[in-house]
Write an enzyme that holds these catalytic residues in place. Structure first.
Site, PDB file in Angstrom:
ATOM      1  N   SER A  83      13.421  40.224  23.869  1.00  0.00           N
ATOM      2  CA  SER A  83      12.921  41.295  24.735  1.00  0.00           C
ATOM      3  C   SER A  83      13.910  42.459  24.835  1.00  0.00           C
ATOM      4  O   SER A  83      13.483  43.618  24.818  1.00  0.00           O
ATOM      5  CB  SER A  83      12.582  40.749  26.123  1.00  0.00           C
ATOM      6  OG  SER A  83      11.466  39.898  26.022  1.00  0.00           O
ATOM      7  N   LYS A 102       9.088  31.077  35.808  1.00  0.00           N
ATOM      8  CA  LYS A 102       7.835  31.789  36.097  1.00  0.00           C
ATOM      9  C   LYS A 102       7.056  31.212  37.279  1.00  0.00           C
ATOM     10  O   LYS A 102       6.440  31.958  38.030  1.00  0.00           O
ATOM     11  CB  LYS A 102       6.943  31.788  34.856  1.00  0.00           C
ATOM     12  CG  LYS A 102       7.490  32.602  33.699  1.00  0.00           C
ATOM     13  CD  LYS A 102       6.493  32.600  32.559  1.00  0.00           C
ATOM     14  CE  LYS A 102       7.048  33.270  31.334  1.00  0.00           C
ATOM     15  NZ  LYS A 102       6.071  33.336  30.246  1.00  0.00           N
ATOM     16  N   ASN A 125       5.582  36.675  35.399  1.00  0.00           N
ATOM     17  CA  ASN A 125       6.513  37.001  34.305  1.00  0.00           C
ATOM     18  C   ASN A 125       7.073  38.416  34.423  1.00  0.00           C
ATOM     19  O   ASN A 125       7.930  38.805  33.645  1.00  0.00           O
ATOM     20  CB  ASN A 125       5.883  36.751  32.926  1.00  0.00           C
ATOM     21  CG  ASN A 125       4.960  37.873  32.489  1.00  0.00           C
ATOM     22  OD1 ASN A 125       4.412  38.591  33.328  1.00  0.00           O
ATOM     23  ND2 ASN A 125       4.780  38.026  31.197  1.00  0.00           N
ATOM     24  N   ASP A 137       1.036  37.791  30.566  1.00  0.00           N
ATOM     25  CA  ASP A 137       0.877  36.882  29.418  1.00  0.00           C
ATOM     26  C   ASP A 137      -0.569  36.775  28.933  1.00  0.00           C
ATOM     27  O   ASP A 137      -0.824  36.797  27.727  1.00  0.00           O
ATOM     28  CB  ASP A 137       1.412  35.482  29.759  1.00  0.00           C
ATOM     29  CG  ASP A 137       2.927  35.393  29.631  1.00  0.00           C
ATOM     30  OD1 ASP A 137       3.529  36.264  28.969  1.00  0.00           O
ATOM     31  OD2 ASP A 137       3.516  34.447  30.204  1.00  0.00           O
ATOM     32  N   GLY A 194      -1.022  22.092  26.355  1.00  0.00           N
ATOM     33  CA  GLY A 194      -0.091  22.435  27.416  1.00  0.00           C
ATOM     34  C   GLY A 194      -0.831  22.674  28.722  1.00  0.00           C
ATOM     35  O   GLY A 194      -2.059  22.862  28.723  1.00  0.00           O
ATOM     36  N   ALA A 195      -0.081  22.656  29.819  1.00  0.00           N
ATOM     37  CA  ALA A 195      -0.709  22.890  31.127  1.00  0.00           C
ATOM     38  C   ALA A 195       0.232  23.644  32.055  1.00  0.00           C
ATOM     39  O   ALA A 195       0.107  23.582  33.270  1.00  0.00           O
ATOM     40  CB  ALA A 195      -1.136  21.568  31.756  1.00  0.00           C
ATOM     41  N   GLY A 196       1.188  24.375  31.469  1.00  0.00           N
ATOM     42  CA  GLY A 196       2.105  25.186  32.272  1.00  0.00           C
ATOM     43  C   GLY A 196       1.587  26.616  32.386  1.00  0.00           C
ATOM     44  O   GLY A 196       0.395  26.883  32.179  1.00  0.00           O
ATOM     45  N   GLY A 197       2.493  27.537  32.697  1.00  0.00           N
ATOM     46  CA  GLY A 197       2.110  28.934  32.890  1.00  0.00           C
ATOM     47  C   GLY A 197       1.512  29.552  31.631  1.00  0.00           C
ATOM     48  O   GLY A 197       0.527  30.294  31.705  1.00  0.00           O
ATOM     49  N   ALA A 198       2.086  29.230  30.478  1.00  0.00           N
ATOM     50  CA  ALA A 198       1.575  29.813  29.230  1.00  0.00           C
ATOM     51  C   ALA A 198       0.179  29.280  28.929  1.00  0.00           C
ATOM     52  O   ALA A 198      -0.687  30.024  28.449  1.00  0.00           O
ATOM     53  CB  ALA A 198       2.531  29.483  28.077  1.00  0.00           C
ATOM     54  N   GLY A 240       3.289  33.655  17.967  1.00  0.00           N
ATOM     55  CA  GLY A 240       3.233  34.392  19.230  1.00  0.00           C
ATOM     56  C   GLY A 240       3.958  35.729  19.247  1.00  0.00           C
ATOM     57  O   GLY A 240       4.143  36.299  20.319  1.00  0.00           O
TER      58      GLY A 240
HETATM   59  P1  NAP Z   1       6.242  25.241  30.868  1.00  0.00           P
HETATM   60  O1  NAP Z   1       5.609  25.701  32.133  1.00  0.00           O
HETATM   61  O2  NAP Z   1       7.569  24.632  30.909  1.00  0.00           O
HETATM   62  O3  NAP Z   1       5.158  24.256  30.184  1.00  0.00           O
HETATM   63  C1  NAP Z   1       5.533  23.421  29.268  1.00  0.00           C
HETATM   64  C2  NAP Z   1       4.287  22.659  28.791  1.00  0.00           C
HETATM   65  O4  NAP Z   1       4.694  22.070  27.606  1.00  0.00           O
HETATM   66  C3  NAP Z   1       3.846  21.542  29.728  1.00  0.00           C
HETATM   67  O5  NAP Z   1       2.451  21.417  29.629  1.00  0.00           O
HETATM   68  C4  NAP Z   1       4.557  20.322  29.141  1.00  0.00           C
HETATM   69  O6  NAP Z   1       3.886  19.092  29.325  1.00  0.00           O
HETATM   70  C5  NAP Z   1       4.531  20.647  27.672  1.00  0.00           C
HETATM   71  N1  NAP Z   1       5.646  20.023  26.960  1.00  0.00           N
HETATM   72  C6  NAP Z   1       6.966  20.335  27.031  1.00  0.00           C
HETATM   73  N2  NAP Z   1       7.686  19.553  26.214  1.00  0.00           N
HETATM   74  C7  NAP Z   1       6.803  18.712  25.621  1.00  0.00           C
HETATM   75  C8  NAP Z   1       6.923  17.666  24.674  1.00  0.00           C
HETATM   76  N3  NAP Z   1       8.127  17.328  24.163  1.00  0.00           N
HETATM   77  N4  NAP Z   1       5.819  17.019  24.279  1.00  0.00           N
HETATM   78  C9  NAP Z   1       4.610  17.356  24.784  1.00  0.00           C
HETATM   79  N5  NAP Z   1       4.416  18.335  25.694  1.00  0.00           N
HETATM   80  C10 NAP Z   1       5.507  19.010  26.096  1.00  0.00           C
HETATM   81  O7  NAP Z   1       6.401  26.443  29.828  1.00  0.00           O
HETATM   82  P2  NAP Z   1       5.497  27.727  29.654  1.00  0.00           P
HETATM   83  O8  NAP Z   1       6.076  28.837  30.418  1.00  0.00           O
HETATM   84  O9  NAP Z   1       4.083  27.342  29.894  1.00  0.00           O
HETATM   85  O10 NAP Z   1       5.746  28.081  28.103  1.00  0.00           O
HETATM   86  C11 NAP Z   1       5.320  27.246  27.052  1.00  0.00           C
HETATM   87  C12 NAP Z   1       5.733  27.835  25.702  1.00  0.00           C
HETATM   88  O11 NAP Z   1       5.069  29.079  25.465  1.00  0.00           O
HETATM   89  C13 NAP Z   1       7.235  28.145  25.602  1.00  0.00           C
HETATM   90  O12 NAP Z   1       7.691  27.731  24.319  1.00  0.00           O
HETATM   91  C14 NAP Z   1       7.319  29.643  25.739  1.00  0.00           C
HETATM   92  O13 NAP Z   1       8.451  30.178  25.076  1.00  0.00           O
HETATM   93  C15 NAP Z   1       6.014  30.068  25.065  1.00  0.00           C
HETATM   94  N6  NAP Z   1       5.555  31.400  25.541  1.00  0.00           N
HETATM   95  C16 NAP Z   1       5.452  32.405  24.620  1.00  0.00           C
HETATM   96  C17 NAP Z   1       5.016  33.665  25.032  1.00  0.00           C
HETATM   97  C18 NAP Z   1       4.882  34.797  24.028  1.00  0.00           C
HETATM   98  O14 NAP Z   1       4.833  35.950  24.451  1.00  0.00           O
HETATM   99  N7  NAP Z   1       4.799  34.526  22.749  1.00  0.00           N
HETATM  100  C19 NAP Z   1       4.696  33.887  26.375  1.00  0.00           C
HETATM  101  C20 NAP Z   1       4.794  32.828  27.272  1.00  0.00           C
HETATM  102  C21 NAP Z   1       5.236  31.589  26.830  1.00  0.00           C
HETATM  103  P3  NAP Z   1       4.080  18.229  30.682  1.00  0.00           P
HETATM  104  O15 NAP Z   1       3.177  18.850  31.694  1.00  0.00           O
HETATM  105  O16 NAP Z   1       3.669  16.855  30.286  1.00  0.00           O
HETATM  106  O17 NAP Z   1       5.542  18.325  31.039  1.00  0.00           O
END
Ligand code: NAP
Length: 297
Positions: free
Chosen positions: A26, A75, A96, A111, A135-139, A261
């Site tokens: 960034s 986030k 974000n 996002d 996934g089930a986080g913010g992204a 991404g």
């Molecule tokens: P987060 O809130 O930490 O969410 C992580 C998610 O990934 C959760 O659902 C988690 O599952 C799962 N996870 C993590 N490690 C895992 C593993 N070893 N095996 C299986 N599932 C796993 O993160 P986030 O903010 O949502 O971001 C997720 C990804 O998107 C990151 O890599 C981030 O860099 C990327 N991103 C990219 C952009 C872009 O502009 N390109 C923007 C936003 C995010 P559990 O619920 O089971 O823990």
């Protein structure tokens, strides 16, 4: 800012807080836009640990920082530390972008809009299709919102921890219900990662979006039936890298379209730049800076 002398006492700062943050691209994108606009502003990366997030956010007005991007792992927690939030940040349960509005912190989330516009720019059709979101986080919640806005007929959220997938599915079902006149709630389902090897699910997928860091550090990605997906299925990885990611490489090897991404990062960055500076970056400048940093032409 005079590039020969760096920031002066008059230079206004914008920033990113993350842990880790050293890899963030960034600063390259935002500083390229400042240089192109000859603005006396600079964008810096601060390594902020979760234990220091509250203090770091409180320092924004004190230091006169105009705006801050938040990345992993801040986030979701930062939401509770904002004076005001946009509806979108509330829906995504993640912030974000933090905008300093006369000393008050205003939280937004770019996002979903960043992903949606990247998919539109790349001519990816989601309308009427099944979107599988990993996934089930913010992204992931941003991916669900983008899929809804792009008219997905059905969304399957697959997560390691199924209770988190259930929570996300419920909150978007409520959103669709409150919006009214839309699709029935059962169009959003929560599943475990085993759904990614389920022939019925994968055989109907129009797009598969990775919204986890899987493959980023460990190198390994969970089992996924690439060959079961329709030939026109698109694989989208929110992770971006110099080479094809662990998630995308098998998709490409099996003749599927794969997109990383980088475009989402650029588009969310363009929106953040406008929110922080009240002016749009010159067209293409942030993209060129990112492509240069990634070693792509
Ligand atoms: P987060 O809130 O930490 O969410 C992580 C998610 O990934 C959760 O659902 C988690 O599952 C799962 N996870 C993590 N490690 C895992 C593993 N070893 N095996 C299986 N599932 C796993 O993160 P986030 O903010 O949502 O971001 C997720 C990804 O998107 C990151 O890599 C981030 O860099 C990327 N991103 C990219 C952009 C872009 O502009 N390109 C923007 C936003 C995010 P559990 O619920 O089971 O823990």
């Amino acid at each position: 800012m005079d590039p020969a002398h760096g920031p002066s006492g008059r230079t206004l700062l914008t920033a990113i807080f993350g842990d880790p943050v050293v890899h963030s691209l960034s600063p390259a994108m935002h500083n390229a836009a400042y240089a192109a606009l000859a603005m006396d502003r600079a964008y810096v990366a601060f390594h902020v640990t979760p234990a220091h997030l509250r203090e770091a956010l409180r320092a924004i007005p004190a230091l006169g920082i105009a705006g801050v991007n938040l990345t992993v792992p801040h986030k979701e927690r930062a939401m509770r530390m904002m004076a005001t939030l946009t509806e979108e940040a509330r829906l995504l349960r993640a912030v974000n972008c933090v905008i300093n509005r006369n000393g008050e912190l205003h939280g937004d989330n770019t996002d979903a809009r960043g992903l949606e516009s990247d998919l539109r720019e790349q001519d990816v059709t989601v309308t009427g299709k099944l979107a599988v979101i990993i996934g089930a986080g913010g992204a992931a919640s941003a991916a669900v919102l983008a899929a809804i806005r792009l008219g997905a007929a059905r969304i399957v959220i697959c997560n390691r921890t199924i209770s988190r997938a259930n929570r996300l599915a419920r909150s978007f079902a409520q959103y669709l219900g409150a919006r009214g006149g839309g699709r029935p709630h059962e169009t959003i389902e929560a599943r475990g990662l085993d759904a990614l090897v389920n022939a019925t699910t994968m055989g109907a997928a129009g797009i598969v979006i990775n919204a986890t860091p899987m493959g980023l550090k460990t190198g390994a990605f969970t089992s996924l039936s690439y060959t079961t997906t329709p030939a026109e299925c698109v694989f989208y990885d929110m992770i971006y890298a110099r080479e094809a990611t662990t998630f995308l490489a098998p998709a490409l090897a099996n003749g599927r379209r794969g997109i990383d991404g980088a475009g989402m990062l650029i588009n969310q960055g363009v929106l953040a730049f406008e929110l922080f500076n009240g002016v749009a970056p010159p067209s293409g400048v942030m993209r060129t800076a990112l492509m240069l940093a990634l070693g792509r032409s």
